[in-house]
Scaffold this active site. Structure first.
Site, PDB file in Angstrom:
ATOM      1  N   HIS A 306       0.892  -1.167  -0.101  1.00  0.00           N
ATOM      2  CA  HIS A 306      -0.021   0.100   0.053  1.00  0.00           C
ATOM      3  C   HIS A 306       0.983   1.242  -0.031  1.00  0.00           C
ATOM      4  O   HIS A 306       2.008   1.388   0.546  1.00  0.00           O
ATOM      5  CB  HIS A 306      -0.921   0.107   1.242  1.00  0.00           C
ATOM      6  CG  HIS A 306      -1.934   0.893   1.062  1.00  0.00           C
ATOM      7  ND1 HIS A 306      -1.975   2.266   1.460  1.00  0.00           N
ATOM      8  CD2 HIS A 306      -3.100   0.665   0.557  1.00  0.00           C
ATOM      9  CE1 HIS A 306      -3.058   2.966   1.315  1.00  0.00           C
ATOM     10  NE2 HIS A 306      -4.044   1.771   0.467  1.00  0.00           N
ATOM     11  N   ASP A 363      -7.860  -5.221   0.030  1.00  0.00           N
ATOM     12  CA  ASP A 363      -8.663  -5.925  -1.092  1.00  0.00           C
ATOM     13  C   ASP A 363      -8.040  -7.500  -1.143  1.00  0.00           C
ATOM     14  O   ASP A 363      -8.676  -8.221  -1.848  1.00  0.00           O
ATOM     15  CB  ASP A 363      -7.891  -5.433  -2.472  1.00  0.00           C
ATOM     16  CG  ASP A 363      -8.660  -4.303  -3.046  1.00  0.00           C
ATOM     17  OD1 ASP A 363      -9.853  -3.993  -2.448  1.00  0.00           O
ATOM     18  OD2 ASP A 363      -7.884  -3.304  -3.457  1.00  0.00           O
TER      19      ASP A 363
HETATM   20  N1  CMC Z   1       4.062  -7.486  -4.936  1.00  0.00           N
HETATM   21  C1  CMC Z   1       5.360  -7.599  -5.098  1.00  0.00           C
HETATM   22  N2  CMC Z   1       6.401  -6.593  -4.861  1.00  0.00           N
HETATM   23  C2  CMC Z   1       5.729  -5.407  -4.532  1.00  0.00           C
HETATM   24  C3  CMC Z   1       4.232  -5.238  -4.450  1.00  0.00           C
HETATM   25  C4  CMC Z   1       3.556  -6.612  -4.697  1.00  0.00           C
HETATM   26  N3  CMC Z   1       2.258  -6.443  -4.400  1.00  0.00           N
HETATM   27  N4  CMC Z   1       3.837  -3.976  -3.804  1.00  0.00           N
HETATM   28  C5  CMC Z   1       5.155  -3.379  -4.036  1.00  0.00           C
HETATM   29  N5  CMC Z   1       6.343  -4.162  -4.384  1.00  0.00           N
HETATM   30  C6  CMC Z   1       7.763  -3.817  -4.122  1.00  0.00           C
HETATM   31  C7  CMC Z   1       7.978  -2.828  -5.561  1.00  0.00           C
HETATM   32  O1  CMC Z   1       8.270  -3.751  -6.546  1.00  0.00           O
HETATM   33  C8  CMC Z   1       9.068  -2.141  -4.963  1.00  0.00           C
HETATM   34  O2  CMC Z   1      10.379  -2.980  -4.945  1.00  0.00           O
HETATM   35  P1  CMC Z   1      11.877  -2.154  -5.070  1.00  0.00           P
HETATM   36  O3  CMC Z   1      11.982  -1.184  -4.080  1.00  0.00           O
HETATM   37  O4  CMC Z   1      12.692  -3.198  -4.846  1.00  0.00           O
HETATM   38  O5  CMC Z   1      11.643  -1.425  -6.464  1.00  0.00           O
HETATM   39  C9  CMC Z   1       8.691  -1.858  -3.355  1.00  0.00           C
HETATM   40  O6  CMC Z   1       7.772  -2.973  -3.152  1.00  0.00           O
HETATM   41  C10 CMC Z   1       7.907  -0.586  -3.337  1.00  0.00           C
HETATM   42  O7  CMC Z   1       6.933  -0.583  -4.067  1.00  0.00           O
HETATM   43  P2  CMC Z   1       6.070   0.654  -4.749  1.00  0.00           P
HETATM   44  O8  CMC Z   1       5.682   0.021  -6.162  1.00  0.00           O
HETATM   45  O9  CMC Z   1       7.032   1.796  -4.909  1.00  0.00           O
HETATM   46  O10 CMC Z   1       4.971   1.062  -3.937  1.00  0.00           O
HETATM   47  P3  CMC Z   1       3.790   1.884  -4.296  1.00  0.00           P
HETATM   48  O11 CMC Z   1       3.536   2.752  -3.254  1.00  0.00           O
HETATM   49  O12 CMC Z   1       4.228   2.629  -5.473  1.00  0.00           O
HETATM   50  O13 CMC Z   1       2.871   1.137  -4.792  1.00  0.00           O
HETATM   51  C11 CMC Z   1       0.965  -0.369  -4.676  1.00  0.00           C
HETATM   52  C12 CMC Z   1       1.669   0.667  -4.020  1.00  0.00           C
HETATM   53  C13 CMC Z   1      -0.545  -0.481  -3.910  1.00  0.00           C
HETATM   54  C14 CMC Z   1       0.298   0.164  -5.988  1.00  0.00           C
HETATM   55  C15 CMC Z   1       1.610  -1.653  -4.935  1.00  0.00           C
HETATM   56  O14 CMC Z   1       2.036  -2.214  -3.678  1.00  0.00           O
HETATM   57  C16 CMC Z   1       0.809  -2.758  -5.555  1.00  0.00           C
HETATM   58  O15 CMC Z   1       0.892  -2.696  -7.021  1.00  0.00           O
HETATM   59  N6  CMC Z   1       0.264  -3.704  -4.949  1.00  0.00           N
HETATM   60  C17 CMC Z   1      -0.638  -4.759  -5.551  1.00  0.00           C
HETATM   61  C18 CMC Z   1      -1.845  -3.970  -6.140  1.00  0.00           C
HETATM   62  C19 CMC Z   1      -2.886  -3.739  -4.965  1.00  0.00           C
HETATM   63  O16 CMC Z   1      -2.894  -4.938  -4.184  1.00  0.00           O
HETATM   64  N7  CMC Z   1      -3.394  -2.663  -4.814  1.00  0.00           N
HETATM   65  C20 CMC Z   1      -4.509  -2.398  -3.871  1.00  0.00           C
HETATM   66  C21 CMC Z   1      -4.061  -1.242  -2.701  1.00  0.00           C
HETATM   67  S1  CMC Z   1      -5.208  -1.047  -1.716  1.00  0.00           S
HETATM   68  C22 CMC Z   1      -6.717  -0.579  -2.203  1.00  0.00           C
HETATM   69  C23 CMC Z   1      -6.477   0.774  -2.761  1.00  0.00           C
HETATM   70  O17 CMC Z   1      -6.473   1.746  -1.906  1.00  0.00           O
HETATM   71  O18 CMC Z   1      -6.910   0.889  -3.807  1.00  0.00           O
END
Ligand code: CMC
Length: 429
Positions: A306, A363
């Site tokens: 998140h 989710d």
């Molecule tokens: N699986 C594997 N690796 C992950 C995941 C995941 N679900 N989420 C983040 N990471 C890794 C990412 O690759 C990065 O690694 P590194 O530092 O080595 O490059 C690190 O963790 C930080 O992630 P980020 O993408 O920079 O984090 P963000 O804040 O930009 O993204 C997120 C948040 C929710 C978009 C992302 O965690 C994600 O895509 N999760 C899966 C989709 C999901 O479950 N979304 C629902 C969110 S809750 C409901 C809502 O509020 O909409």
């Protein structure tokens, strides 16, 4: 004395005021930076940008705190109803009994949609995604409920807000009924909000349908947990569209579209797809954890991580308990749930997820609950939209009441071609 930040830039020291929130959150106000220096701030993905001040929802992502208008989500989840929470978010305070009765009755009296809207459902392909239908039909509401000069801005807003709250469940249930070829069921205004939605989804004219109170209770809980989440992608979109002074229907349509994506509300659908894939392909959860860690693969563990919660998602905690209770009470044993539990356990022990503070989010469990309730997977994000609607409305209202509010218009740093020649088509290579 108020805090001031100092920035050394282009040979001068610029003083920037610090804005301090109720919970001691601090932000440097850069709104005059460009006027003073010609520089803008750059923050891709708004990782560190506060787009506004807001009095609606407080989140402390480190401590796993979520409060609506100051009230902890755990308390609301236990003691409130979705419509009471909607009132709280939109009006800014808990309603008295008389206010709640008035509000509930008003919502109840607007549940039907115009008969002509039903014809739209005949025009959509049978396999249309329900989020596309939801966005299209909500957008069409502005053609049926046009701006009325006889009403004040506040009256117009309040009426349109009630219309949206009342009609969204009907619009969503009709989309489902259409997709399975069943007759559209009219709302029943003697029923509660959640009961009525389940009735419109699952009853048919052919036989009596008793709405299961456990399902009603669980739905009420899920909608409360989704009702607001401060400046997330869809809510920011609603505020952005509202800033152009477009109608509430237009702003909410835009919010629905933003919510649809798999990085946002669409994740609950993707969680079930992922768990189904794991069940069908086999190979154990480790295989998928390794794939999620592999930077060469695009695979992510859906339902994990998140932007704000870097400890745990308080909503996920409540939903997990509700999920266990619902499945036990409905005597459902779901192999996908077993995989989900195994995956959660394995990921929470894995250094990759621990170091990056990736926990199951809301989710991860909501999809499993919706599945147990008989909601089709493609409609999961629609359920999220039903829940998020009061939050969107509250933010649109808050924005419109902000003194001196301005159209939201971010800037950019241009990195394209410098001024270039126009080459006529016969001379282009
Ligand atoms: N699986 C594997 N690796 C992950 C995941 C995941 N679900 N989420 C983040 N990471 C890794 C990412 O690759 C990065 O690694 P590194 O530092 O080595 O490059 C690190 O963790 C930080 O992630 P980020 O993408 O920079 O984090 P963000 O804040 O930009 O993204 C997120 C948040 C929710 C978009 C992302 O965690 C994600 O895509 N999760 C899966 C989709 C999901 O479950 N979304 C629902 C969110 S809750 C409901 C809502 O509020 O909409």
């Amino acid at each position: 004395m108020s805090e001031i930040a100092e920035l050394k830039l282009a040979g001068q020291t610029i003083e920037l005021p610090v804005v301090i929130g109720t919970e001691n959150e601090k932000g440097v106000d850069v709104s005059n930076l460009r006027a003073k220096t010609g520089y803008i701030t750059l923050d891709n993905g708004y990782m560190n940008t506060g787009a506004c001040t807001s009095a609606i929802t407080f989140i402390d992502g480190e401590k796993g705190i979520l409060r609506y208008r100051g009230i902890p989500i755990e308390v609301l989840a236990e003691r409130s109803t979705f419509l009471e929470v909607a009132y709280l978010l939109i009006e800014g305070k808990l309603p008295t009994q008389a206010e709640l009765d008035y509000f509930t009755n008003r919502v109840r009296r607007h549940t039907m949609i115009h008969e002509d809207i039903k014809r739209f459902y005949d025009g959509f392909p049978r396999d249309a995604h329900p989020m596309a239908i939801l966005a299209s039909v909500v957008s069409s509401l502005s053609t049926f409920y046009q701006h009325d000069d006889q009403r004040s801005e506040d009256e117009q807003f309040s009426l349109n807000a009630v219309r949206l709250l009342a009609k969204l469940p009907t619009i969503a249930a009709y989309a489902y009924k259409k997709s399975i070829g069943q007759p559209l069921m009219y709302p029943q205004n003697h029923m509660s909000y959640c009961e009525n939605f389940l009735h419109m989804m699952f009853s048919t004219p052919a036989e009596h349908y008793e709405v299961d109170p456990v399902m009603t209770e669980t739905l009420n809980l899920l909608l409360i947990l989704h009702a607001d989440h401060e400046q997330n992608c869809s809510t920011s979109t609603v505020r952005m569209v509202s800033s152009s002074k477009a109608s509430l229907f237009a702003a909410i349509t835009a919010g629905i579209c933003a919510l649809w994506g798999p990085r946002h509300g669409g994740a609950n659908e993707e969680v079930i797809d992922m768990l189904t894939q794991m069940r069908n392909e086999g190979g154990g959860v480790k295989k998928y954890i390794d794939m999620a860690k592999d930077k060469n693969s695009n695979f992510k563990l859906m339902g994990f991580g998140h932007r704000v919660y870097k400890n745990f998602d308080p909503r996920a905690k409540i939903i997990k308990a509700a999920c266990d209770k619902l499945l036990a009470r409905m005597k459902i044993s779901d192999p996908l749930l077993d995989i989900a539990k195994e995956l959660e356990e394995a990921a929470l022990k894995d250094p990759y997820f621990v170091e990056r503070k990736l926990y199951p989010n809301v989710d991860f469990y909501s999809g499993i609950i919706y599945k147990a309730m008989g909601i089709p997977t493609v409609a999961f994000t629609v359920m999220f939209a039903l829940g998020r609607l009061p939050g969107w409305i509250a933010h649109s209202k808050e924005y419109s009441k902000e003194p001196g509010n301005k159209i939201n218009r971010p800037r950019q740093i241009y990195i394209g071609e410098p001024q270039s020649e126009y080459v006529s088509v016969d001379k282009r290579k």
